[in-house]
Design a protein around this motif. Structure first.
Motif, mmCIF file in Angstrom:
data_model
loop_
_atom_site.group_PDB
_atom_site.id
_atom_site.type_symbol
_atom_site.label_atom_id
_atom_site.label_comp_id
_atom_site.label_asym_id
_atom_site.label_seq_id
_atom_site.Cartn_x
_atom_site.Cartn_y
_atom_site.Cartn_z
ATOM 1 N N ILE A 56 0.838 -1.198 0.000
ATOM 2 C CA ILE A 56 0.000 0.000 0.000
ATOM 3 C C ILE A 56 0.878 1.256 0.000
ATOM 4 C CG2 ILE A 56 -1.711 1.314 1.333
ATOM 5 C CD1 ILE A 56 -2.867 -1.436 2.171
ATOM 6 N N GLU A 57 1.944 1.217 0.800
ATOM 7 C CA GLU A 57 2.871 2.360 0.839
ATOM 8 C C GLU A 57 3.527 2.585 -0.520
ATOM 9 O OE1 GLU A 57 5.973 2.256 3.957
ATOM 10 O OE2 GLU A 57 4.241 2.051 5.315
ATOM 11 N N ARG A 58 3.891 1.496 -1.170
ATOM 12 C CA ARG A 58 4.545 1.607 -2.474
ATOM 13 C C ARG A 58 3.573 2.192 -3.512
ATOM 14 N NH1 ARG A 58 6.518 -3.780 -4.022
ATOM 15 N NH2 ARG A 58 7.114 -3.960 -1.830
ATOM 16 N N VAL A 59 2.342 1.740 -3.457
ATOM 17 C CA VAL A 59 1.339 2.290 -4.384
ATOM 18 C C VAL A 59 1.124 3.776 -4.080
ATOM 19 C CG1 VAL A 59 -1.097 2.212 -5.088
ATOM 20 C CG2 VAL A 59 0.192 0.084 -4.821
ATOM 21 N N ARG A 60 1.103 4.126 -2.791
ATOM 22 C CA ARG A 60 0.930 5.548 -2.433
ATOM 23 C C ARG A 60 2.037 6.382 -3.079
ATOM 24 N NH1 ARG A 60 -0.767 9.612 -2.848
ATOM 25 N NH2 ARG A 60 -1.478 11.156 -1.352
#
Ligand SMILES: *Cc1c(COP(=O)(O)O)cnc(C)c1O
Length: 429
Positions: free
Chosen positions: A408-412
């Protein structure tokens, strides 16, 4: 904004925060868009100071030379845009526009035939929580099958039995175009007015990307001005002039349909119009009349199609198997999440959309099976088909790895990078 920053830093900071949020996130809420700077300037003008109850040339107060000018510009441009015989630009938003039409055409207890609310109809089409449902009787038709088609024989049977005074179409979550002639034929047979609520697809109809209800001789068309039409938050009613049922329903009235609608909006329902907002509408309609808007509307649809195609490749289930307009409805329970869970997870990744009932949903409206995805806002930013595929991939990654905070952090981060390449205006520093 320098004054606001000095006088009221609290409000200023909220405005700046929202601007930053809009700049750095992916807006996939199908009913949202970004207006132009010109629209914002028109809305942030001295026109908010003026009381203009009445209509151009027929106001209750003096000092109307410029308000008349602005309202007439909005009306003339809207008429041109939608080939409408009559336009009222005063409704404060989409809901008040619909309410004003109901009171223009109906008496308490009269029947309206509209879409089942779990199949994409809007709250203002007689949801039990609304006051309109206490005053008028709303009866329902539905979509059918996985392709979401209408059964016009069934709609005709319901109309013959219930004798509606209005047959209503137009939806908040329906990805296909409509056969207005089929609705009009049934209305002619049972003696009902036809009403189309084009709130979501007004921009697409203006650009001739979708069918035009007036071509099928619809009586009334309502809309918001802030969705695909890309204007200020507001409403509008377009109509024919002639009351085709004058002798049947309104024998004692001297009014035609246009006059019935105008007097329903004011003084029947609203007070003074919001002239700053009407100025914003005039600017937005002017923009929509330019050739560029046609390209914009076409790109909205191309983008929706590209995103739908990619999501289907990735194994998503989309209502009707795709889209012909600006939105898609996915059954996200097929990927193991509820609508609410998917909405919250994607929010964490900077992707904003909304949970939505799926036709014949067995889950409650507070946490339904679907999510609704729309392309109008990201298309305004200049994104095209390749970005749509990328965004579909990002959504898929999040939804398939709900417990993986790293993903999720990477997508953010990817969302930050992508939005930085398609900047919105920066009005405030
Ligand atoms: C958005 C919408 C409305 C209501 O508009 P508001 O401006 O929120 O009052 C009405 N009808 C339909 C079909 C809509 O999608």
């Amino acid at each position: 904004m320098r004054t606001l920053r000095e006088i009221d830093p609290d409000v200023y900071n909220a405005v700046v925060g929202e601007e930053r949020r809009e700049n750095t996130g992916l807006e996939l809420i199908a009913s949202e868009n970004y207006v132009s700077k010109a629209v914002i300037e028109a809305m942030a003008s001295v026109l908010t100071n003026k009381y203009s109850e009445g209509y151009p040339g027929k106001r209750y107060y003096g000092g109307q030379e410029f308000t008349d000018l602005v309202e007439n510009l909005a009306i003339e441009r809207a008429k041109k845009l939608f080939h409408a015989e009559h336009v009222n630009v005063q409704p404060l938003s989409g809901a008040p526009a619909n309410i004003a039409v109901y009171f223009a055409l109906l008496n308490p207890g009269d029947v309206v035939l509209g879409m089942d609310l779990g199949h994409g109809g809007h709250l203002t089409h007689g949801h039990p929580v609304t006051y309109m449902a206490k005053i008028f009787k709303f009866v329902r038709y539905k979509t059918h099958g996985t392709d979401g088609h209408f059964d016009f024989d069934e709609i005709r049977q319901i109309a013959l039995k219930e004798k509606p005074k209005i047959i209503l179409c137009g939806y908040s979550c329906y990805p296909r175009d409509l056969d207005y002639n089929a609705f009009q034929e049934i209305a002619d047979e049972v003696g009902a007015y036809t009403m189309m609520d084009m709130a979501h697809i007004a921009g697409l109809i203006a650009a001739k990307e979708m069918n035009d209800p007036f071509k099928a001789r619809f009586d009334v068309v309502t809309t918001t001005t802030h969705k695909t039409l890309r204007g200020p938050r507001g409403g509008m009613i377009l109509s024919r002039t002639e009351d085709r049922y004058h002798d049947k329903y309104n024998k004692d009235s001297k009014k035609n349909l246009a006059q019935m609608i105008d007097s329903s909006v004011f003084p029947g329902f609203q007070g003074g119009p919001h002239m700053h907002q009407i100025a914003g509408k005039a600017v937005a309609f002017g923009e929509a009349l330019k050739p560029d808007f046609k390209n914009y509307a076409a790109q909205i649809r191309k983008n929706a199609k590209a995103m739908a195609q990619r999501l289907i490749e990735l194994g998503w289930t989309l209502f009707t198997g795709g889209t012909e307009n600006h939105l898609m409805l996915a059954d996200i329970t097929k990927l193991g999440l509820t609508g609410k869970e998917a909405q919250n997870l994607l929010d964490e990744a900077g992707i904003t959309l909304n949970k939505n009932a799926y036709p014949d949903d067995t889950r409650p409206p507070t946490d339904p099976s679907g999510i609704r995805i729309g392309t109008p806002a990201i298309t305004t930013r200049g994104m095209k088909e390749s970005e749509m595929k990328h965004i579909a991939d990002l959504m898929d990654k999040v939804v398939r790895n709900p417990k993986d905070k790293k993903i999720i952090e990477r997508v953010r981060k990817d969302v930050f990078d992508l939005t930085a390449k398609f900047p919105l205006y920066k009005l405030y520093k």
